[in-house]
Each structure stands twice: as C-alpha cells, then as structure tokens.
Scaffold this motif. Structure first.
Motif, PDB file in Angstrom:
ATOM      1  N   ASP A   4      40.954  32.449 -20.285  1.00 36.13           N
ATOM      2  CA  ASP A   4      40.014  33.125 -21.179  1.00 36.13           C
ATOM      3  C   ASP A   4      38.568  32.846 -20.770  1.00 36.13           C
ATOM      4  N   GLU A   5      38.275  31.637 -20.350  1.00 36.09           N
ATOM      5  CA  GLU A   5      36.917  31.295 -19.917  1.00 36.09           C
ATOM      6  C   GLU A   5      36.551  32.036 -18.629  1.00 36.09           C
ATOM      7  N   ILE A   6      37.509  32.168 -17.727  1.00 39.88           N
ATOM      8  CA  ILE A   6      37.270  32.903 -16.476  1.00 39.88           C
ATOM      9  C   ILE A   6      36.984  34.369 -16.777  1.00 39.88           C
ATOM     10  N   ILE A   7      37.758  34.958 -17.669  1.00 45.93           N
ATOM     11  CA  ILE A   7      37.553  36.363 -18.040  1.00 45.93           C
ATOM     12  C   ILE A   7      36.187  36.543 -18.697  1.00 45.93           C
ATOM     13  N   GLU A   8      35.813  35.612 -19.560  1.00 41.72           N
ATOM     14  CA  GLU A   8      34.502  35.675 -20.208  1.00 41.72           C
ATOM     15  C   GLU A   8      33.381  35.589 -19.173  1.00 41.72           C
ATOM     16  N   LEU A   9      33.546  34.720 -18.180  1.00 39.19           N
ATOM     17  CA  LEU A   9      32.545  34.611 -17.110  1.00 39.19           C
ATOM     18  C   LEU A   9      32.397  35.922 -16.341  1.00 39.19           C
ATOM     19  N   MET A  10      33.512  36.588 -16.065  1.00 35.02           N
ATOM     20  CA  MET A  10      33.440  37.864 -15.348  1.00 35.02           C
ATOM     21  C   MET A  10      32.757  38.928 -16.202  1.00 35.02           C
ATOM     22  N   ALA A  11      32.981  38.901 -17.513  1.00 29.68           N
ATOM     23  CA  ALA A  11      32.335  39.867 -18.399  1.00 29.68           C
ATOM     24  C   ALA A  11      30.824  39.640 -18.441  1.00 29.68           C
ATOM     25  N   ILE A  12      30.422  38.378 -18.414  1.00 28.12           N
ATOM     26  CA  ILE A  12      29.000  38.031 -18.459  1.00 28.12           C
ATOM     27  C   ILE A  12      28.343  38.209 -17.092  1.00 28.12           C
ATOM     28  N   ASN A  13      29.090  37.898 -16.034  1.00 25.02           N
ATOM     29  CA  ASN A  13      28.595  37.962 -14.648  1.00 25.02           C
ATOM     30  C   ASN A  13      29.484  38.902 -13.835  1.00 25.02           C
ATOM     31  N   PRO A  14      29.340  40.217 -14.006  1.00 20.14           N
ATOM     32  CA  PRO A  14      30.254  41.144 -13.322  1.00 20.14           C
ATOM     33  C   PRO A  14      30.221  41.049 -11.804  1.00 20.14           C
ATOM     34  N   LYS A  15      29.191  40.429 -11.255  1.00 23.78           N
ATOM     35  CA  LYS A  15      29.128  40.232  -9.808  1.00 23.78           C
ATOM     36  C   LYS A  15      30.308  39.389  -9.319  1.00 23.78           C
ATOM     37  N   LEU A  16      30.912  38.627 -10.232  1.00 23.91           N
ATOM     38  CA  LEU A  16      32.059  37.779  -9.881  1.00 23.91           C
ATOM     39  C   LEU A  16      33.367  38.561  -9.742  1.00 23.91           C
ATOM     40  N   ILE A  17      33.376  39.822 -10.158  1.00 20.94           N
ATOM     41  CA  ILE A  17      34.612  40.618 -10.145  1.00 20.94           C
ATOM     42  C   ILE A  17      34.870  41.160  -8.740  1.00 20.94           C
ATOM     43  N   GLU A  18      36.083  40.941  -8.261  1.00 20.97           N
ATOM     44  CA  GLU A  18      36.502  41.473  -6.958  1.00 20.97           C
ATOM     45  C   GLU A  18      36.410  42.991  -6.993  1.00 20.97           C
ATOM     46  N   ARG A  19      36.142  43.596  -5.850  1.00 23.16           N
ATOM     47  CA  ARG A  19      35.960  45.036  -5.794  1.00 23.16           C
ATOM     48  C   ARG A  19      36.483  45.616  -4.497  1.00 23.16           C
ATOM     49  N   PRO A  20      36.763  46.896  -4.503  1.00 21.49           N
ATOM     50  CA  PRO A  20      36.841  47.794  -5.650  1.00 21.49           C
ATOM     51  C   PRO A  20      38.187  47.649  -6.353  1.00 21.49           C
ATOM     52  N   ILE A  21      38.205  47.977  -7.621  1.00 19.47           N
ATOM     53  CA  ILE A  21      39.455  48.047  -8.371  1.00 19.47           C
ATOM     54  C   ILE A  21      39.699  49.522  -8.642  1.00 19.47           C
ATOM     55  N   VAL A  22      40.907  49.983  -8.338  1.00 20.93           N
ATOM     56  CA  VAL A  22      41.261  51.379  -8.562  1.00 20.93           C
ATOM     57  C   VAL A  22      42.454  51.426  -9.505  1.00 20.93           C
ATOM     58  N   VAL A  23      42.328  52.274 -10.520  1.00 21.64           N
ATOM     59  CA  VAL A  23      43.384  52.445 -11.521  1.00 21.64           C
ATOM     60  C   VAL A  23      43.825  53.903 -11.489  1.00 21.64           C
ATOM     61  N   ASN A  24      45.143  54.109 -11.495  1.00 22.04           N
ATOM     62  CA  ASN A  24      45.689  55.462 -11.514  1.00 22.04           C
ATOM     63  C   ASN A  24      47.081  55.438 -12.118  1.00 22.04           C
ATOM     64  N   ASP A  25      47.276  56.222 -13.144  1.00 24.96           N
ATOM     65  CA  ASP A  25      48.602  56.435 -13.725  1.00 24.96           C
ATOM     66  C   ASP A  25      49.314  55.124 -14.075  1.00 24.96           C
TER      67      ASP A  25
END
Length: 113
Positions: free
Chosen positions: A76-97
């Motif tokens: 939960d703390e890691i997810i909160e950090l990514m929400a606050i610091n989106p630069k920490l999120i791996e990219r790109p993420i693709v969602v389909n179906d």
C-alpha cells in the motif's frame, strides 16, 4: 478501447505508442505524469498486470534511490508513492480488453492487441 499510460520523453514509451498507432485500432493516451493514476487505478493496473506493486516501480529513478531504496515499505505504501510520484511508474503500460502489459520491450504490447 486500448489505453496507453505514456510518457513522451521516454523512448520505449514512444516506441510502444508507435506499435499501437500502426495497429490501426482506436486508442487513448494517458499522459500519466500530467494526470497521475489514482491509488484505485494503480491497484487495478497491478491486478491486470499480475505483478506486485514493487514490480511496477522504476527503481533506477533518483527519487527511489535517494529516499526509498533501503526502506521497508508495504504494498500500500509503494502504491501511494507511485500515486504521489508518478515518475516512479514503469512505462509504458498498455491496457486492452481486460489485459495489460508493461511495454518493455515494446514488442510485448503486440501480445494484447
């Protein structure tokens, strides 16, 4: 509709976007640095990806190395950090179906198109 969480400054993200554009399918671009995903969205992405939160973190980012590298954090703390610091999120993420992939390498995106 296909959704790509995109950072135009990232070469891999641009390559992933090109794959989607070449598919001819309709898609939506989420500029996640400008419009960060919420904690709920991150939880959903992690579930779709079938990974743990730490697997979505860019651990080579300076903010991670300087502040969190040797800190014991809950999911939960890691997810909160990514929400606050989106630069920490791996990219790109693709969602389909109902499926999602991190486009590293970008060719992985083809598996859900």
């Amino acid at each position: 509709m296909i959704k790509i969480y995109h950072n135009n400054r990232c070469r891999k993200s641009r390559e992933g976007l090109e794959i989607i554009e070449n598919s001819g399918k309709e898609f939506e671009i989420v500029s996640y640095l400008d419009n960060p995903p919420t904690i709920e969205e991150l939880n959903q992405l992690i579930k779709l990806l079938g990974i743990t939160p730490i697997e979505l973190v860019r651990t080579n980012e300076s903010i991670w190395k300087e502040k969190y590298k040797n800190v014991k954090l809950s999911d939960d703390e890691i997810i909160e950090l990514m929400a606050i610091n989106p630069k920490l999120i791996e990219r790109p993420i693709v969602v389909n179906d109902g499926k999602a992939v991190v486009g590293r390498p970008p060719e992985k995106i083809k598996s859900i198109l």
